[in-house]
Motif scaffolding. Structure first.
Motif, PDB file in Angstrom:
ATOM      1  N   GLY A 257      54.555   9.356  71.985  1.00 11.82           N
ATOM      2  CA  GLY A 257      55.323   9.289  70.764  1.00 11.82           C
ATOM      3  C   GLY A 257      54.929   9.412  69.790  1.00 11.82           C
ATOM      4  O   GLY A 257      55.381   8.498  68.640  1.00 11.82           O
ATOM      5  N   PHE A 258      54.181  10.305  69.902  1.00  9.28           N
ATOM      6  CA  PHE A 258      53.075  11.103  68.579  1.00  9.28           C
ATOM      7  C   PHE A 258      54.235  11.287  67.220  1.00  9.28           C
ATOM      8  O   PHE A 258      55.486  12.305  67.866  1.00  9.28           O
ATOM      9  N   SER A 259      53.766  11.365  66.255  1.00 10.14           N
ATOM     10  CA  SER A 259      54.441  11.094  65.050  1.00 10.14           C
ATOM     11  C   SER A 259      54.095  11.253  63.630  1.00 10.14           C
ATOM     12  O   SER A 259      52.448  10.601  63.993  1.00 10.14           O
ATOM     13  N   PHE A 260      54.660  11.288  62.849  1.00  3.20           N
ATOM     14  CA  PHE A 260      53.861  11.666  61.210  1.00  3.20           C
ATOM     15  C   PHE A 260      54.640  11.249  60.309  1.00  3.20           C
ATOM     16  O   PHE A 260      56.258  11.877  60.542  1.00  3.20           O
ATOM     17  N   ASP A 261      53.821  11.591  59.138  1.00  3.21           N
ATOM     18  CA  ASP A 261      54.689  11.319  57.970  1.00  3.21           C
ATOM     19  C   ASP A 261      54.943  12.213  56.525  1.00  3.21           C
ATOM     20  O   ASP A 261      55.883  12.778  56.629  1.00  3.21           O
ATOM     21  N   ASP A 262      54.172  13.713  57.013  1.00  2.00           N
ATOM     22  CA  ASP A 262      54.111  14.618  56.757  1.00  2.00           C
ATOM     23  C   ASP A 262      53.136  15.358  57.094  1.00  2.00           C
ATOM     24  O   ASP A 262      52.399  15.453  58.107  1.00  2.00           O
ATOM     25  N   VAL A 263      53.006  16.797  56.350  1.00  2.00           N
ATOM     26  CA  VAL A 263      52.496  17.130  57.330  1.00  2.00           C
ATOM     27  C   VAL A 263      51.942  18.936  56.116  1.00  2.00           C
ATOM     28  O   VAL A 263      52.868  18.922  55.099  1.00  2.00           O
ATOM     29  N   ARG A 264      51.027  19.427  55.905  1.00  4.31           N
ATOM     30  CA  ARG A 264      50.532  20.960  55.843  1.00  4.31           C
ATOM     31  C   ARG A 264      49.380  22.148  56.425  1.00  4.31           C
ATOM     32  O   ARG A 264      49.258  20.816  57.589  1.00  4.31           O
ATOM     33  N   PRO A 265      49.308  22.449  55.254  1.00  5.12           N
ATOM     34  CA  PRO A 265      48.437  23.968  56.622  1.00  5.12           C
ATOM     35  C   PRO A 265      47.362  23.097  56.733  1.00  5.12           C
ATOM     36  O   PRO A 265      46.396  22.425  55.459  1.00  5.12           O
ATOM     37  N   ALA A 266      46.611  23.310  58.323  1.00 12.36           N
ATOM     38  CA  ALA A 266      45.330  22.521  58.572  1.00 12.36           C
ATOM     39  C   ALA A 266      43.759  23.804  57.443  1.00 12.36           C
ATOM     40  O   ALA A 266      43.296  22.816  57.670  1.00 12.36           O
ATOM     41  N   LYS A 267      44.561  24.456  57.459  1.00 11.61           N
ATOM     42  CA  LYS A 267      43.104  25.170  56.515  1.00 11.61           C
ATOM     43  C   LYS A 267      42.509  24.645  55.209  1.00 11.61           C
ATOM     44  O   LYS A 267      41.656  25.035  54.517  1.00 11.61           O
ATOM     45  N   ASP A 268      43.913  23.614  54.324  1.00  9.82           N
ATOM     46  CA  ASP A 268      43.255  22.808  53.526  1.00  9.82           C
ATOM     47  C   ASP A 268      43.084  21.549  54.151  1.00  9.82           C
ATOM     48  O   ASP A 268      42.077  21.376  52.722  1.00  9.82           O
ATOM     49  N   LEU A 269      42.615  21.290  55.072  1.00 11.07           N
ATOM     50  CA  LEU A 269      40.936  20.541  54.997  1.00 11.07           C
ATOM     51  C   LEU A 269      40.168  20.411  56.240  1.00 11.07           C
ATOM     52  O   LEU A 269      40.217  21.145  56.532  1.00 11.07           O
ATOM     53  N   ASP A 270      39.004  20.100  56.277  1.00 14.51           N
ATOM     54  CA  ASP A 270      37.873  20.050  56.787  1.00 14.51           C
ATOM     55  C   ASP A 270      37.868  19.283  58.404  1.00 14.51           C
ATOM     56  O   ASP A 270      37.770  18.112  57.669  1.00 14.51           O
ATOM     57  N   PHE A 271      37.891  19.412  58.957  1.00 15.52           N
ATOM     58  CA  PHE A 271      37.690  19.005  60.111  1.00 15.52           C
ATOM     59  C   PHE A 271      36.909  19.223  61.010  1.00 15.52           C
ATOM     60  O   PHE A 271      36.483  18.838  61.942  1.00 15.52           O
ATOM     61  N   GLY A 272      35.645  19.703  59.696  1.00 13.81           N
ATOM     62  CA  GLY A 272      34.131  19.264  60.655  1.00 13.81           C
ATOM     63  C   GLY A 272      33.701  18.356  61.082  1.00 13.81           C
ATOM     64  O   GLY A 272      32.690  18.441  62.133  1.00 13.81           O
ATOM     65  N   ASP A 273      34.057  16.939  61.099  1.00 15.59           N
ATOM     66  CA  ASP A 273      33.475  16.019  61.248  1.00 15.59           C
ATOM     67  C   ASP A 273      34.652  14.295  61.595  1.00 15.59           C
ATOM     68  O   ASP A 273      34.879  13.436  61.973  1.00 15.59           O
TER      69      ASP A 273
END
Length: 360
Positions: A257-273
């Motif tokens: 049932g994966f859902s989301f409210d908004d979206v943006r390019p992943a490169k704009d966020l830091d997923f290091g941690d």
């Protein structure tokens, strides 16, 4: 005159004459009442299409512009991409939402004219945005020429058996308002226009989940057979036990049932941690969700792969990656918390009584 005297002197004939006169008056009154009733029940306005020429121009629609108090945005058709939201870096728009809006416009049917006074538009939600509460929607062609546009306001129940509602509308350049029969709901939030299809993994398929919370010990939950109702936590820490037999089920099935409210390019966020949950199915699909918190929002990336020799799972993984690659999804807080579950939150000291069920 003699006939009148004769008539009045004969009681029987006089009574018949009176009865006849009463009958004539009664008939006249009945005819008058029937005429008044027909006038009251007859339609006062002949329904007409609000956009009579739109059906023949549907193929020309290339852009939908929406404006409200929340702001304005566009949904645009681009060759080789389809319908997208330019304000969301061309993320795919929901074709069902586009179709619903276009068909809804073409199907609008007037019920009756309403107020044309500018000072009476606000109570029915037809004061123009951005200051007013109305929702302005325009369907435009490739050259930017409006094919149909309106300001939509409040709705009311018209008792339509098909589920249509009464919607107050007006043309943007006119104060004349109308109550129309509407089969669609105007949507003014960009989130409502996003294609929410990322993946569809049923809980019944899930075999295990490997969880690596940010800043906490990693752990694994698993079940041996699809018929097993609950997942179990592997390698229970010494002196601890599950707080509830169903405690691992939430994180195990978080991708269902994966859902989301908004979206943006992943490169704009830091997923290091980032926290990470790898969910595996009995039929060979593996889905990795990474999640970080920025400000007060939770953002996640999704990727998938398949076990060797599993062609159906490989096809599904390609489809998921084609949709999700390069994007970060803002999750509802409740769903985000499932992906960020820690092992400690599933446990209690060994022998601790379970909390009593809440009293109804």
């Amino acid at each position: 005159m003699a006939d009148l005297k004769t008539l009045l002197s004969d009681p029987r004939r006089r009574n018949l004459a009176i009865l006849g006169a009463v009958a004539v008056v009664s008939v006249l009154l009945a005819v008058l009442a029937l005429d008044l009733q027909q006038r009251e029940t007859a339609p006062r306005y002949k329904p007409e299409s609000f956009f009579p020429n739109l059906a023949s121009q549907v193929r020309e629609i290339a852009r939908i512009h929406i404006a409200s108090k929340k702001g304005s945005f566009d949904v645009v058709f681009k060759p080789y991409k389809g319908w997208v939201l330019p304000g969301r870096d061309d993320y795919p728009a929901s074709f069902d939402r586009v179709k619903e809006t276009v068909v809804g416009f073409a199907a609008l049917e007037t019920i009756e004219p309403k107020t044309a006074r500018a000072d009476w538009l606000r109570p029915i939600g037809l004061d123009a945005p951005p200051k007013g509460n109305g929702v302005a929607i325009a369907l435009l062609n490739e050259q930017g020429r409006p094919l149909a546009s309106l300001i939509a306001g409040k709705t009311e129940d018209i008792g339509d058996p098909s589920g249509a509602v009464g919607l107050f509308v007006r043309q943007p350049d006119s104060n004349q308002s109308w109550l129309v029969r509407s089969v669609f709901e105007p949507r003014s939030d960009p989130s409502d226009w996003l294609d929410k299809t990322v993946m569809d993994v049923d809980r019944a398929r899930i075999q295990e989940a490997d969880i690596d919370p940010a800043g906490s010990a990693s752990f694994e939950v698993r079940r041996e057979r699809p018929s097993d109702p609950d997942f179990v936590l592997l390698d229970l820490p010494k002196g601890r036990e599950l707080s509830d037999p169903t405690a691992p089920d939430g994180v195990a099935a978080a991708i269902s049932g994966f859902s989301f409210d908004d979206v943006r390019p992943a490169k704009d966020l830091d997923f290091g941690d980032a926290a990470r949950v790898i969910t595996k199915t009995f039929d060979g699909l593996s889905v990795t969700v990474q999640i970080v918190m920025q400000a007060r929002d939770f953002w996640a990336t999704v990727s998938a792969e398949a076990e060797p020799g599993k062609p159906d799972a490989a096809k599904e993984a390609r489809e998921i990656n084609a949709r999700a690659n390069g994007w970060a999804y803002r999750l509802p807080a409740a769903q985000a918390q499932l992906f960020m579950t820690t092992q400690d939150s599933l446990l209690k000291p060994l022998g601790t009584p379970a909390k009593p069920a809440p009293t109804p």
